[in-house]
Design a protein around this motif. Sequence first.
Motif, PDB file in Angstrom:
ATOM      1  N   ARG A  47       0.834  -1.271  -0.025  1.00 18.12           N
ATOM      2  CA  ARG A  47       0.160  -0.116  -0.008  1.00 18.12           C
ATOM      3  C   ARG A  47       0.865   1.269   0.038  1.00 18.12           C
ATOM      4  O   ARG A  47       0.492   2.242  -0.821  1.00 18.12           O
ATOM      5  CB  ARG A  47      -0.740  -0.191   1.029  1.00 18.12           C
ATOM      6  N   CYS A  48       1.942   1.287   0.551  1.00 16.39           N
ATOM      7  CA  CYS A  48       2.611   2.446   0.789  1.00 16.39           C
ATOM      8  C   CYS A  48       3.444   2.919  -0.695  1.00 16.39           C
ATOM      9  O   CYS A  48       3.879   3.718  -0.837  1.00 16.39           O
ATOM     10  CB  CYS A  48       3.725   2.438   2.001  1.00 16.39           C
ATOM     11  N   GLN A  49       3.982   1.431  -1.045  1.00 14.54           N
ATOM     12  CA  GLN A  49       4.530   1.553  -2.415  1.00 14.54           C
ATOM     13  C   GLN A  49       3.487   2.368  -3.369  1.00 14.54           C
ATOM     14  O   GLN A  49       4.108   2.896  -4.574  1.00 14.54           O
ATOM     15  CB  GLN A  49       5.083   0.427  -3.050  1.00 14.54           C
ATOM     16  N   ASP A  50       2.419   1.857  -3.345  1.00 13.83           N
ATOM     17  CA  ASP A  50       1.333   2.438  -4.407  1.00 13.83           C
ATOM     18  C   ASP A  50       1.102   4.111  -4.283  1.00 13.83           C
ATOM     19  O   ASP A  50       0.783   4.579  -5.423  1.00 13.83           O
ATOM     20  CB  ASP A  50       0.111   1.643  -4.210  1.00 13.83           C
ATOM     21  N   GLY A  51       1.070   4.310  -3.124  1.00 21.71           N
ATOM     22  CA  GLY A  51       1.280   5.961  -2.670  1.00 21.71           C
ATOM     23  C   GLY A  51      -0.059   6.411  -3.489  1.00 21.71           C
ATOM     24  O   GLY A  51      -1.178   5.889  -3.059  1.00 21.71           O
ATOM     25  N   ALA A  77     -10.083  -7.237   6.571  1.00 21.01           N
ATOM     26  CA  ALA A  77      -9.942  -6.541   7.866  1.00 21.01           C
ATOM     27  C   ALA A  77      -8.243  -6.195   7.503  1.00 21.01           C
ATOM     28  O   ALA A  77      -7.887  -4.866   7.959  1.00 21.01           O
ATOM     29  CB  ALA A  77      -9.749  -7.307   8.721  1.00 21.01           C
ATOM     30  N   ILE A  78      -7.423  -7.002   6.842  1.00 21.88           N
ATOM     31  CA  ILE A  78      -6.078  -6.686   6.925  1.00 21.88           C
ATOM     32  C   ILE A  78      -5.856  -5.360   5.915  1.00 21.88           C
ATOM     33  O   ILE A  78      -5.106  -4.448   5.989  1.00 21.88           O
ATOM     34  CB  ILE A  78      -5.234  -7.800   6.424  1.00 21.88           C
ATOM     35  N   SER A  79      -6.614  -5.368   4.749  1.00 24.26           N
ATOM     36  CA  SER A  79      -6.532  -4.467   3.559  1.00 24.26           C
ATOM     37  C   SER A  79      -6.942  -3.010   4.210  1.00 24.26           C
ATOM     38  O   SER A  79      -6.371  -2.012   3.763  1.00 24.26           O
ATOM     39  CB  SER A  79      -7.047  -4.887   2.468  1.00 24.26           C
ATOM     40  N   LYS A  80      -8.191  -3.152   4.649  1.00 26.51           N
ATOM     41  CA  LYS A  80      -8.727  -1.844   5.350  1.00 26.51           C
ATOM     42  C   LYS A  80      -7.563  -1.306   6.445  1.00 26.51           C
ATOM     43  O   LYS A  80      -7.409  -0.245   6.428  1.00 26.51           O
ATOM     44  CB  LYS A  80     -10.094  -2.020   5.977  1.00 26.51           C
ATOM     45  N   ALA A  81      -6.980  -2.189   7.272  1.00 29.27           N
ATOM     46  CA  ALA A  81      -6.165  -1.692   8.261  1.00 29.27           C
ATOM     47  C   ALA A  81      -5.024  -1.088   7.430  1.00 29.27           C
ATOM     48  O   ALA A  81      -4.700   0.059   8.083  1.00 29.27           O
ATOM     49  CB  ALA A  81      -5.900  -2.829   9.267  1.00 29.27           C
ATOM     50  N   SER A  82      -4.452  -1.603   6.656  1.00 28.66           N
ATOM     51  CA  SER A  82      -3.408  -1.031   5.921  1.00 28.66           C
ATOM     52  C   SER A  82      -3.713   0.426   5.416  1.00 28.66           C
ATOM     53  O   SER A  82      -3.178   1.172   5.259  1.00 28.66           O
ATOM     54  CB  SER A  82      -3.086  -1.933   4.592  1.00 28.66           C
ATOM     55  N   HIS A  83      -4.887   0.430   4.755  1.00 28.29           N
ATOM     56  CA  HIS A  83      -5.404   1.787   4.110  1.00 28.29           C
ATOM     57  C   HIS A  83      -5.600   2.770   5.151  1.00 28.29           C
ATOM     58  O   HIS A  83      -5.375   4.148   4.949  1.00 28.29           O
ATOM     59  CB  HIS A  83      -6.675   1.411   3.332  1.00 28.29           C
ATOM     60  N   TRP A  86      -2.313   4.105   6.394  1.00 30.07           N
ATOM     61  CA  TRP A  86      -1.670   4.937   5.327  1.00 30.07           C
ATOM     62  C   TRP A  86      -2.357   6.363   5.413  1.00 30.07           C
ATOM     63  O   TRP A  86      -1.855   7.359   5.410  1.00 30.07           O
ATOM     64  CB  TRP A  86      -1.626   4.393   3.888  1.00 30.07           C
ATOM     65  N   ALA A  87      -3.627   6.242   5.620  1.00 33.13           N
ATOM     66  CA  ALA A  87      -4.417   7.626   5.525  1.00 33.13           C
ATOM     67  C   ALA A  87      -4.075   8.311   7.001  1.00 33.13           C
ATOM     68  O   ALA A  87      -3.893   9.438   6.725  1.00 33.13           O
ATOM     69  CB  ALA A  87      -5.957   7.482   5.556  1.00 33.13           C
ATOM     70  N   LEU A  88      -3.933   7.890   7.987  1.00 35.12           N
ATOM     71  CA  LEU A  88      -3.477   8.370   9.134  1.00 35.12           C
ATOM     72  C   LEU A  88      -2.206   8.817   9.110  1.00 35.12           C
ATOM     73  O   LEU A  88      -1.838  10.044   9.682  1.00 35.12           O
ATOM     74  CB  LEU A  88      -3.390   7.326  10.129  1.00 35.12           C
ATOM     75  N   ALA A  89      -1.135   8.174   8.334  1.00 33.46           N
ATOM     76  CA  ALA A  89       0.070   8.605   8.491  1.00 33.46           C
ATOM     77  C   ALA A  89       0.086   9.999   7.300  1.00 33.46           C
ATOM     78  O   ALA A  89       0.861  10.818   7.739  1.00 33.46           O
ATOM     79  CB  ALA A  89       1.064   7.680   7.417  1.00 33.46           C
ATOM     80  N   ARG A  90      -0.832  10.250   6.495  1.00 33.81           N
ATOM     81  CA  ARG A  90      -0.825  11.197   5.559  1.00 33.81           C
ATOM     82  C   ARG A  90      -1.311  12.435   6.353  1.00 33.81           C
ATOM     83  O   ARG A  90      -0.924  13.416   6.037  1.00 33.81           O
ATOM     84  CB  ARG A  90      -1.853  10.887   4.415  1.00 33.81           C
ATOM     85  N   ARG A  91      -2.293  12.248   7.196  1.00 35.30           N
ATOM     86  CA  ARG A  91      -2.983  13.386   7.974  1.00 35.30           C
ATOM     87  C   ARG A  91      -1.943  13.765   9.015  1.00 35.30           C
ATOM     88  O   ARG A  91      -1.653  14.988   9.156  1.00 35.30           O
ATOM     89  CB  ARG A  91      -4.103  12.819   8.826  1.00 35.30           C
ATOM     90  N   GLY A  92      -0.894  12.719   9.668  1.00 34.12           N
ATOM     91  CA  GLY A  92       0.041  13.232  10.412  1.00 34.12           C
ATOM     92  C   GLY A  92       1.028  13.800   9.857  1.00 34.12           C
ATOM     93  O   GLY A  92       1.764  14.999  10.345  1.00 34.12           O
ATOM     94  N   GLN A  93       1.412  13.535   8.524  1.00 32.45           N
ATOM     95  CA  GLN A  93       2.419  14.569   7.510  1.00 32.45           C
ATOM     96  C   GLN A  93       1.885  15.780   7.196  1.00 32.45           C
ATOM     97  O   GLN A  93       2.693  16.556   7.240  1.00 32.45           O
ATOM     98  CB  GLN A  93       2.406  13.412   6.297  1.00 32.45           C
ATOM     99  N   LEU A  94       0.570  15.868   6.911  1.00 34.27           N
ATOM    100  CA  LEU A  94       0.173  17.143   6.758  1.00 34.27           C
ATOM    101  C   LEU A  94       0.144  18.069   7.966  1.00 34.27           C
ATOM    102  O   LEU A  94       0.369  19.289   7.823  1.00 34.27           O
ATOM    103  CB  LEU A  94      -1.319  16.931   6.523  1.00 34.27           C
ATOM    104  N   ILE A 161       6.127   4.431   7.779  1.00 36.14           N
ATOM    105  CA  ILE A 161       4.972   3.600   8.883  1.00 36.14           C
ATOM    106  C   ILE A 161       5.908   2.532   9.530  1.00 36.14           C
ATOM    107  O   ILE A 161       6.495   1.746   8.851  1.00 36.14           O
ATOM    108  CB  ILE A 161       3.740   3.237   8.553  1.00 36.14           C
ATOM    109  N   VAL A 162       6.004   2.442  10.773  1.00 33.58           N
ATOM    110  CA  VAL A 162       6.536   1.286  11.641  1.00 33.58           C
ATOM    111  C   VAL A 162       5.381   0.522  12.214  1.00 33.58           C
ATOM    112  O   VAL A 162       4.733   1.032  13.203  1.00 33.58           O
ATOM    113  CB  VAL A 162       7.712   1.936  12.531  1.00 33.58           C
TER     114      VAL A 162
END
Length: 312
Positions: A47-51, A77-83, A86-94, A161-162
């Motif tokens: 998911r992170c590679q797709d950006g 459940a796994i794919s939604k958690a990954s998404h 990624w979205a939470l990391a984007r909000r933190g980045q903003l 993301i870690v």
Amino acid sequence: MAPYTAAAPAGVAIRDRLKGLSDQDEAVLRLVGAHLSSLASKDLAVRCQDGLSHGADRWAARKRELTAQSSARWAGAISKASHDQWALARRGQLAHLQALGAGIATITYRLSLPVGQKGTKNAPGGYRSRQEWFAKSRRLRVLTDRLAAVRADWQAGRVRIVRGGKRLARNRHNLQAAQLDEAGWRERWEAARAFLQADGESGKRYGNETIRVSPDGEVSIRLPAPLARLANAPHGGYVLSACIRFAHRRGEWADRVHAARAVAYRIHLDAERGRWYLTASWQRPPAPAIPLQAAIAHGVVGVDTNADHLAA
């Protein structure tokens, strides 16, 4: 700040301890958590590679790959958690971008003022000495370079993301300062990365078909396909020997379970205490916003928050 009405809570989460787990139960939970953790780590990396180029077709392809190694619901459940990660990391980045911009603007403004100039109620003054002015000018250069790097990541859709937490990952390189040995750190690391969570499903029995809790507290898990040999219940299920007893909001939880409304569950291990917990969560329907004047029309109660008590 002008007074305003706060929105009602959008969700509820309750937690209770899983007491009386057998050694077999703990072994199964660790195996399932480790297996799904491996899948979650790989899926998050994809998911992170797709950006920013990620779309519905790519999401469906990820779910198909995960389904073959787990199940359709675990894959969802796994794919939604990954998404969501990624979205939470984007909000933190903003938020980080905005904080850097505000810091740069403040330092730039104070550097433009004469040294020692006093501030006002609405604006800061100049720096107190030439030494502080020089130190802040160097700080400005550092923040400017950092802002450029974060902005480049933001524009490229690149996040970092870690799984398990950056702080715990850094502790591995300084175990003495963290007061841990390698075995203790490994236990916490694996517990933090274990994936044992399932989203709620409306219309399904007990609100979920992956991790399910019956009204009398029986906890069952749908095992991933590679671990189906461990099942002790029909259709690849595993029933824990421990029962759950929610003390907080038990009535509200029981009403949802009886009505087959969605309830999400997460099983997690507190490695420091050696205790297993189960968290149940669900969403509440949005409540209509009430204007402030309507809320205080019939009087309100003021609460003074003190260090050791609340005064009404």
